[in-house]
Design a protein around this motif. Structure first.
Motif, PDB file in Angstrom:
ATOM      1  N   LEU A  29      32.582  48.458  -4.924  1.00 25.09           N
ATOM      2  CA  LEU A  29      33.218  49.220  -3.863  1.00 25.09           C
ATOM      3  C   LEU A  29      33.392  48.435  -2.567  1.00 25.09           C
ATOM      4  N   GLU A  30      32.376  47.645  -2.186  1.00 27.20           N
ATOM      5  CA  GLU A  30      32.438  47.042  -0.867  1.00 27.20           C
ATOM      6  C   GLU A  30      33.513  45.962  -0.738  1.00 27.20           C
ATOM      7  N   PRO A  31      33.571  44.955  -1.621  1.00 26.63           N
ATOM      8  CA  PRO A  31      34.670  43.993  -1.485  1.00 26.63           C
ATOM      9  C   PRO A  31      36.038  44.634  -1.684  1.00 26.63           C
ATOM     10  N   ALA A  32      36.143  45.549  -2.661  1.00 29.88           N
ATOM     11  CA  ALA A  32      37.430  46.196  -2.926  1.00 29.88           C
ATOM     12  C   ALA A  32      37.868  47.044  -1.744  1.00 29.88           C
ATOM     13  N   GLY A  33      36.888  47.674  -1.080  1.00 26.75           N
ATOM     14  CA  GLY A  33      37.210  48.516   0.069  1.00 26.75           C
ATOM     15  C   GLY A  33      37.296  47.751   1.364  1.00 26.75           C
ATOM     16  N   GLY A  34      37.032  46.453   1.309  1.00 27.47           N
ATOM     17  CA  GLY A  34      37.123  45.640   2.511  1.00 27.47           C
ATOM     18  C   GLY A  34      36.072  45.968   3.548  1.00 27.47           C
ATOM     19  N   LEU A  35      34.862  46.312   3.105  1.00 24.91           N
ATOM     20  CA  LEU A  35      33.812  46.661   4.053  1.00 24.91           C
ATOM     21  C   LEU A  35      32.483  46.037   3.649  1.00 24.91           C
ATOM     22  N   TYR A  36      31.560  46.039   4.606  1.00 25.49           N
ATOM     23  CA  TYR A  36      30.173  45.699   4.314  1.00 25.49           C
ATOM     24  C   TYR A  36      29.305  46.516   5.266  1.00 25.49           C
ATOM     25  N   MET A  37      28.016  46.565   4.989  1.00 26.81           N
ATOM     26  CA  MET A  37      27.097  47.376   5.774  1.00 26.81           C
ATOM     27  C   MET A  37      26.243  46.498   6.691  1.00 26.81           C
ATOM     28  N   ALA A  38      26.163  46.886   7.948  1.00 28.15           N
ATOM     29  CA  ALA A  38      25.289  46.213   8.912  1.00 28.15           C
ATOM     30  C   ALA A  38      24.242  47.217   9.367  1.00 28.15           C
ATOM     31  N   GLU A  39      22.974  46.845   9.256  1.00 32.05           N
ATOM     32  CA  GLU A  39      21.874  47.775   9.501  1.00 32.05           C
ATOM     33  C   GLU A  39      20.957  47.267  10.603  1.00 32.05           C
ATOM     34  N   VAL A  44      23.964  44.779  13.846  1.00 34.69           N
ATOM     35  CA  VAL A  44      25.291  45.294  14.217  1.00 34.69           C
ATOM     36  C   VAL A  44      25.801  44.559  15.454  1.00 34.69           C
ATOM     37  N   ALA A  45      24.917  44.293  16.400  1.00 30.68           N
ATOM     38  CA  ALA A  45      25.319  43.566  17.611  1.00 30.68           C
ATOM     39  C   ALA A  45      25.828  42.171  17.256  1.00 30.68           C
ATOM     40  N   ARG A  46      25.149  41.502  16.322  1.00 30.73           N
ATOM     41  CA  ARG A  46      25.596  40.169  15.908  1.00 30.73           C
ATOM     42  C   ARG A  46      26.944  40.233  15.192  1.00 30.73           C
ATOM     43  N   ALA A  47      27.138  41.283  14.407  1.00 30.00           N
ATOM     44  CA  ALA A  47      28.411  41.444  13.716  1.00 30.00           C
ATOM     45  C   ALA A  47      29.549  41.628  14.712  1.00 30.00           C
ATOM     46  N   ILE A  48      29.342  42.478  15.694  1.00 33.01           N
ATOM     47  CA  ILE A  48      30.382  42.727  16.697  1.00 33.01           C
ATOM     48  C   ILE A  48      30.618  41.478  17.545  1.00 33.01           C
ATOM     49  N   ALA A  49      29.537  40.762  17.879  1.00 32.50           N
ATOM     50  CA  ALA A  49      29.671  39.528  18.657  1.00 32.50           C
ATOM     51  C   ALA A  49      30.462  38.475  17.893  1.00 32.50           C
ATOM     52  N   ALA A  50      30.386  38.526  16.561  1.00 30.31           N
ATOM     53  CA  ALA A  50      31.136  37.582  15.724  1.00 30.31           C
ATOM     54  C   ALA A  50      32.600  37.994  15.574  1.00 30.31           C
ATOM     55  N   GLY A  51      32.976  39.117  16.183  1.00 32.32           N
ATOM     56  CA  GLY A  51      34.358  39.567  16.123  1.00 32.32           C
ATOM     57  C   GLY A  51      34.649  40.545  15.016  1.00 32.32           C
ATOM     58  N   HIS A  52      33.621  41.001  14.300  1.00 34.43           N
ATOM     59  CA  HIS A  52      33.820  41.967  13.232  1.00 34.43           C
ATOM     60  C   HIS A  52      33.970  43.363  13.829  1.00 34.43           C
ATOM     61  N   VAL A  53      34.815  44.170  13.221  1.00 34.85           N
ATOM     62  CA  VAL A  53      35.160  45.473  13.788  1.00 34.85           C
ATOM     63  C   VAL A  53      34.478  46.601  13.009  1.00 34.85           C
ATOM     64  N   PRO A  54      33.718  47.467  13.707  1.00 36.37           N
ATOM     65  CA  PRO A  54      33.107  48.607  13.016  1.00 36.37           C
ATOM     66  C   PRO A  54      34.153  49.669  12.701  1.00 36.37           C
ATOM     67  N   ARG A  55      34.059  50.257  11.501  1.00 30.69           N
ATOM     68  CA  ARG A  55      34.986  51.352  11.215  1.00 30.69           C
ATOM     69  C   ARG A  55      34.315  52.709  11.284  1.00 30.69           C
ATOM     70  N   SER A  56      32.981  52.735  11.232  1.00 30.66           N
ATOM     71  CA  SER A  56      32.236  53.964  11.500  1.00 30.66           C
ATOM     72  C   SER A  56      30.763  53.610  11.622  1.00 30.66           C
ATOM     73  N   LEU A 100      23.348  52.412  11.263  1.00 29.83           N
ATOM     74  CA  LEU A 100      23.934  51.784  10.087  1.00 29.83           C
ATOM     75  C   LEU A 100      25.440  51.832  10.298  1.00 29.83           C
ATOM     76  N   ALA A 101      26.090  50.693  10.203  1.00 30.43           N
ATOM     77  CA  ALA A 101      27.521  50.640  10.477  1.00 30.43           C
ATOM     78  C   ALA A 101      28.284  50.114   9.281  1.00 30.43           C
ATOM     79  N   ALA A 102      29.392  50.778   8.971  1.00 27.60           N
ATOM     80  CA  ALA A 102      30.345  50.255   7.994  1.00 27.60           C
ATOM     81  C   ALA A 102      31.293  49.347   8.763  1.00 27.60           C
ATOM     82  N   MET A 103      31.301  48.063   8.413  1.00 27.84           N
ATOM     83  CA  MET A 103      32.086  47.070   9.144  1.00 27.84           C
ATOM     84  C   MET A 103      33.275  46.610   8.298  1.00 27.84           C
ATOM     85  N   HIS A 104      34.389  46.362   8.962  1.00 35.53           N
ATOM     86  CA  HIS A 104      35.521  45.777   8.265  1.00 35.53           C
ATOM     87  C   HIS A 104      35.165  44.345   7.868  1.00 35.53           C
TER      88      HIS A 104
END
Length: 268
Positions: A29-39, A44-56, A100-104
């Motif tokens: 589901l995750e690669p096919a849906g284009g998402l991964y989980m940041a916990e 999550v802060a590191r993911a956003i700092a890297a330019g990744h966009v949260p979708r929820s 817990l964030a679902a990230m693009h």
């Protein structure tokens, strides 16, 4: 901040968080849906700092201040809030690390672009344990490797457990997936890398000796937890290296091996 109290687990966007403990399902589901989980807030802060966009985002009400800090630049991101019991029912595990964030999922760079300015890279072949993948990334970040490359059959570095064990460093260290070994060997050589495989081989050079005379560019190749490097990987290696062991122990855990080998190569 767009706060959405959970009134039903049937909300379409909540499917991102469904059955997170089902590894086989998430691999599909995750690669096919284009998402991964940041916990956790830090990851999550590191993911956003890297330019990744949260979708929820998903959390208990008491963690709303974390979400507010994280989503300053993403105010329209849906933030789903529910009780501890409801979130456990949805995800399959007890959430106690905060948000817990679902990230693009970002598009992976080409292997050539990752190698272009690197001098020491870690290559993970077919490692299936997400904990070992995450630990190897953390070692790469902490000890100063320039990048990590993984084979097609290697566990997903952006799987939730890998990201967590890496302490979010998988979101900082440049990485991508490699093509076939034939293509990869040519790619390494085009970029002037010597491929050094860690293997129990009678011709292997002791790590300390190799580190003293290391070439300028090294691709350090590590294999699976049980069988080590495949035949194709060994054929692609320019030489083999061994960490001498005592007391009848033949090798270290793959994550520990990555730490010892990187430290030797980057501190000689």
């Amino acid at each position: 901040m767009r706060i959405l109290p959970i009134t039903s687990l049937e909300h379409p966007e909540l499917q991102d968080y469904s059955r997170l403990t089902d590894v086989a399902l998430r691999r599909k589901l995750e690669p096919a849906g284009g998402l991964y989980m940041a916990e956790s807030e830090k990851v999550v802060a590191r993911a956003i700092a890297a330019g990744h966009v949260p979708r929820s985002m998903l959390l208990q009400e008491k963690f709303l201040p974390q979400a507010e800090r994280l989503l300053i630049d993403h105010p329209d991101t849906p933030v789903f809030v529910g009780s501890e019991e409801l979130l456990e029912q949805l995800t399959g595990y007890r959430m106690h690390r905060g948000v817990l964030a679902a990230m693009h999922r970002p598009e992976l760079p080409s292997a050539a672009s990752v190698l272009a300015n690197a001098k020491t890279v870690l290559v993970l072949e077919d490692i299936v344990d997400h904990t070992n993948v995450g630990a190897a990334f953390r070692n790469a970040a902490g000890l100063g490797a320039d990048a990590v490359l993984v084979t097609e059959r290697c566990a997903d570095p952006l799987y939730r457990r890998s990201v967590r064990v890496s302490m979010g460093t998988v979101l900082q260290v440049p990485w991508t997936r490699l093509p076939s070994w034939q293509e990869s060997r040519e790619l390494f050589h085009e970029h002037s890398f010597e491929v050094a495989g860690l293997a129990l081989d009678e011709h292997a050079v002791p790590l300390q000796d190799y580190a003293r005379q290391r070439p300028e560019r090294v691709a350090l190749l590590l294999g699976t937890e049980g069988d080590g490097l495949t035949r194709r990987a060994l054929e692609a290696a320019d030489r083999t290296v061994i960490i001498p062991m005592l007391h009848g122990v033949d090798s270290l855990n793959v994550a520990a091996t990555s730490a010892v080998a990187l430290y030797a190569l980057l501190n000689n």
